[in-house]
Design an enzyme around this catalytic site. Structure first.
Site, PDB file in Angstrom:
ATOM      1  N   TRP A   1       0.820  -1.213   0.000  1.00  0.00           N
ATOM      2  CA  TRP A   1       0.000   0.000   0.000  1.00  0.00           C
ATOM      3  C   TRP A   1       0.849   1.257   0.000  1.00  0.00           C
ATOM      4  O   TRP A   1       0.550   2.226  -0.701  1.00  0.00           O
ATOM      5  CB  TRP A   1      -1.020  -0.027   1.139  1.00  0.00           C
ATOM      6  CG  TRP A   1      -2.043  -1.080   0.872  1.00  0.00           C
ATOM      7  CD1 TRP A   1      -2.195  -2.268   1.519  1.00  0.00           C
ATOM      8  CD2 TRP A   1      -3.010  -1.089  -0.193  1.00  0.00           C
ATOM      9  NE1 TRP A   1      -3.201  -3.002   0.941  1.00  0.00           N
ATOM     10  CE2 TRP A   1      -3.720  -2.296  -0.104  1.00  0.00           C
ATOM     11  CE3 TRP A   1      -3.349  -0.189  -1.207  1.00  0.00           C
ATOM     12  CZ2 TRP A   1      -4.749  -2.642  -0.989  1.00  0.00           C
ATOM     13  CZ3 TRP A   1      -4.370  -0.524  -2.092  1.00  0.00           C
ATOM     14  CH2 TRP A   1      -5.053  -1.735  -1.978  1.00  0.00           C
TER      15      TRP A   1
ATOM     16  N   ASP B   1      -1.661   6.932   5.862  1.00  0.00           N
ATOM     17  CA  ASP B   1      -2.734   6.050   5.419  1.00  0.00           C
ATOM     18  C   ASP B   1      -3.039   5.100   6.575  1.00  0.00           C
ATOM     19  O   ASP B   1      -2.241   4.230   6.898  1.00  0.00           O
ATOM     20  CB  ASP B   1      -2.267   5.274   4.173  1.00  0.00           C
ATOM     21  CG  ASP B   1      -3.281   4.241   3.705  1.00  0.00           C
ATOM     22  OD1 ASP B   1      -4.356   4.112   4.332  1.00  0.00           O
ATOM     23  OD2 ASP B   1      -2.990   3.552   2.706  1.00  0.00           O
TER      24      ASP B   1
ATOM     25  N   LYS C   1     -12.774  -1.224   6.487  1.00  0.00           N
ATOM     26  CA  LYS C   1     -12.149  -2.208   7.373  1.00  0.00           C
ATOM     27  C   LYS C   1     -12.719  -2.079   8.789  1.00  0.00           C
ATOM     28  O   LYS C   1     -13.433  -2.944   9.253  1.00  0.00           O
ATOM     29  CB  LYS C   1     -10.627  -2.059   7.374  1.00  0.00           C
ATOM     30  CG  LYS C   1      -9.994  -2.590   6.079  1.00  0.00           C
ATOM     31  CD  LYS C   1      -9.412  -1.507   5.305  1.00  0.00           C
ATOM     32  CE  LYS C   1      -8.754  -1.795   3.987  1.00  0.00           C
ATOM     33  NZ  LYS C   1      -8.804  -3.047   3.319  1.00  0.00           N
TER      34      LYS C   1
HETATM   35  C1  LIG Z   1      -3.583   0.214   3.765  1.00  0.00           C
HETATM   36  C2  LIG Z   1      -4.505   0.402   2.608  1.00  0.00           C
HETATM   37  N1  LIG Z   1      -4.436   1.545   1.887  1.00  0.00           N
HETATM   38  C3  LIG Z   1      -5.251   1.766   0.849  1.00  0.00           C
HETATM   39  C4  LIG Z   1      -6.182   0.846   0.445  1.00  0.00           C
HETATM   40  C5  LIG Z   1      -7.070   1.140  -0.726  1.00  0.00           C
HETATM   41  O1  LIG Z   1      -8.332   1.462  -0.271  1.00  0.00           O
HETATM   42  P1  LIG Z   1      -9.567   1.714  -1.276  1.00  0.00           P
HETATM   43  O2  LIG Z   1      -9.855   0.397  -1.898  1.00  0.00           O
HETATM   44  O3  LIG Z   1     -10.621   2.223  -0.362  1.00  0.00           O
HETATM   45  O4  LIG Z   1      -9.129   2.720  -2.262  1.00  0.00           O
HETATM   46  C6  LIG Z   1      -6.303  -0.354   1.158  1.00  0.00           C
HETATM   47  C7  LIG Z   1      -7.317  -1.360   0.729  1.00  0.00           C
HETATM   48  O5  LIG Z   1      -7.299  -2.496   1.079  1.00  0.00           O
HETATM   49  C8  LIG Z   1      -5.435  -0.574   2.250  1.00  0.00           C
HETATM   50  O6  LIG Z   1      -5.514  -1.719   2.942  1.00  0.00           O
END
Ligand SMILES: Cc1ncc(COP(=O)(O)O)c(C=O)c1O
Length: 361
Positions: free
Chosen positions: A102, A172, A196
């Site tokens: 991520w 994030d 989540k």
């Molecule tokens: C740590 C993290 N950042 C970003 C995201 C991306 O999120 P979204 O699908 O809401 O864009 C996720 C999705 O699993 C994630 O676990």
């Protein structure tokens, strides 16, 4: 109807009582004769839900008054674009910690808009470890210092934060948002997808310190401009009504069950149960990550071989325990044990882990 045990990484578990309340009110919202999802976002009914969600979010997490809470479309991924567009355009630089899948996604977008200093890259350890935060420093002139508090796929989690001086941390927190207290004064932006710990997907939550708004790129288009959303209380355009509504119910339940303290107590119990099951299995289950940075949200584990893991997953499914397969990029198994997952469901999983080990040893 028996409700299955949900270990999915996201979208993920919601409290059964919240799902039932949503079902009850879906067609006729509190006697109005309309569903909330077919009612104007400028109506008094929606207004109440919107601000209830925002106020509970602030109250439960203890967010100081000098932060705005924004509800935006596009999940966390939208923020991978929006942050550099607001703060790097025009030749700015920032710092990045590359801690897994991520963080690297956020980094890839930021590189398109500015100069990035990589202050940590966990590649050598295959992203199974994190540095001591006290060894990290922000770079001269960096506009922000980016972190990913919990790597959902790798199963690692920062337990403490670096000292970055005047450079605000942008973080994030998609997969551990509102799971523990946060020293807000260190942060300029905290963001994440709701799916989540908080509600259904499609909702991005941004907690932004007010002084950051003075530093926004003035040439940005409307939807991408944090100032617009902050000045309109996230009602500049039609917000993601359904996830905000569902989140308001989740937050009411969190408050009724002891707030953040209650969340932390239950989460500590859940993560202890599952890591103990791994550590006391004589090596039958193995955690690939450094014990000091194990995630309390996403527990990754492996077995002697893929065949065994397949059997484990098939038997888990038969017992209505879903979502235990590791991410396709890393394999193995992963149990996501987010805020809304009942302790009993983790206990059922660890009982099954012991039974499975016994049957195969
Ligand atoms: C740590 C993290 N950042 C970003 C995201 C991306 O999120 P979204 O699908 O809401 O864009 C996720 C999705 O699993 C994630 O676990």
């Amino acid at each position: 109807m028996s409700h299955a045990k949900n270990f999915f990484a996201g979208p993920s578990v919601l409290p059964l009582s919240v799902l039932e309340e949503l079902q009850k009110d879906m067609v006729d919202y509190k006697g109005t004769g309309l569903s909330l999802v077919e009612t104007s976002h400028r109506s008094p009914q929606y207004d109440e839900v919107h601000f209830k969600a925002m106020n509970l979010f602030r109250e439960i997490w203890g967010i100081p008054d000098n932060f705005k809470i924004l509800f935006l479309g596009g999940g966390a991924t939208m923020q991978f674009s929006m942050i550099p567009m607001n703060f790097l355009s025009g030749g700015g630089s920032c710092d990045f910690t590359l801690t897994g899948t991520w963080a690297k996604k956020a980094y890839a977008d930021a590189t398109k808009l500015g100069k990035i200093n990589v202050v940590f890259d966990g590649k050598e350890d295959k992203y199974t470890n994190l540095p001591d935060p006290s060894t990290l420093k922000a770079s001269e002139g960096a506009r922000y210092f980016h972190m990913t508090s919990n790597e959902t796929i790798g199963g690692i989690q920062w337990k403490d934060w670096p000292e970055t001086g005047d450079v605000p941390i942008f973080c994030d927190m998609s997969s551990d948002m509102m799971s523990r207290p946060v020293p807000f004064e260190k942060f300029g932006i905290i963001y994440g997808g709701a799916q989540k710990n908080l509600g259904p997907s499609g909702l991005g939550i941004v907690v932004i310190r007010e002084d950051m708004l003075d530093k926004v790129n003035p040439d940005i288009t409307a939807y991408l401009d944090y100032r617009i959303h902050a000045s309109k209380d996230s009602l500049y355009n039609t917000p993601p009504v359904f996830p905000i509504y569902a989140m308001s119910l989740v937050l009411e339940k969190v408050k009724a069950e002891g707030g953040l303290e209650g969340v932390m107590k239950r989460n500590a119990e859940k993560s202890a149960l599952i890591y103990d099951a791994i550590d006391n299995s004589d090596g039958f289950y193995k955690s690939p990550v450094n014990p000091a940075v194990r995630s309390d949200m996403n527990v990754v584990f492996t077995m002697a071989n893929e065949e065994l893991e397949k059997e484990f997953l098939a038997e888990a499914s038969r017992r209505q325990m879903y979502g235990l397969k590791g991410h396709r990029s890393v394999g193995g198994c992963r149990a996501s044990i987010y805020n809304s997952l009942p302790v009993e469901d983790v206990r059922a999983l660890t009982d099954f882990m012991q039974e499975f080990k016994k049957a195969k040893s």
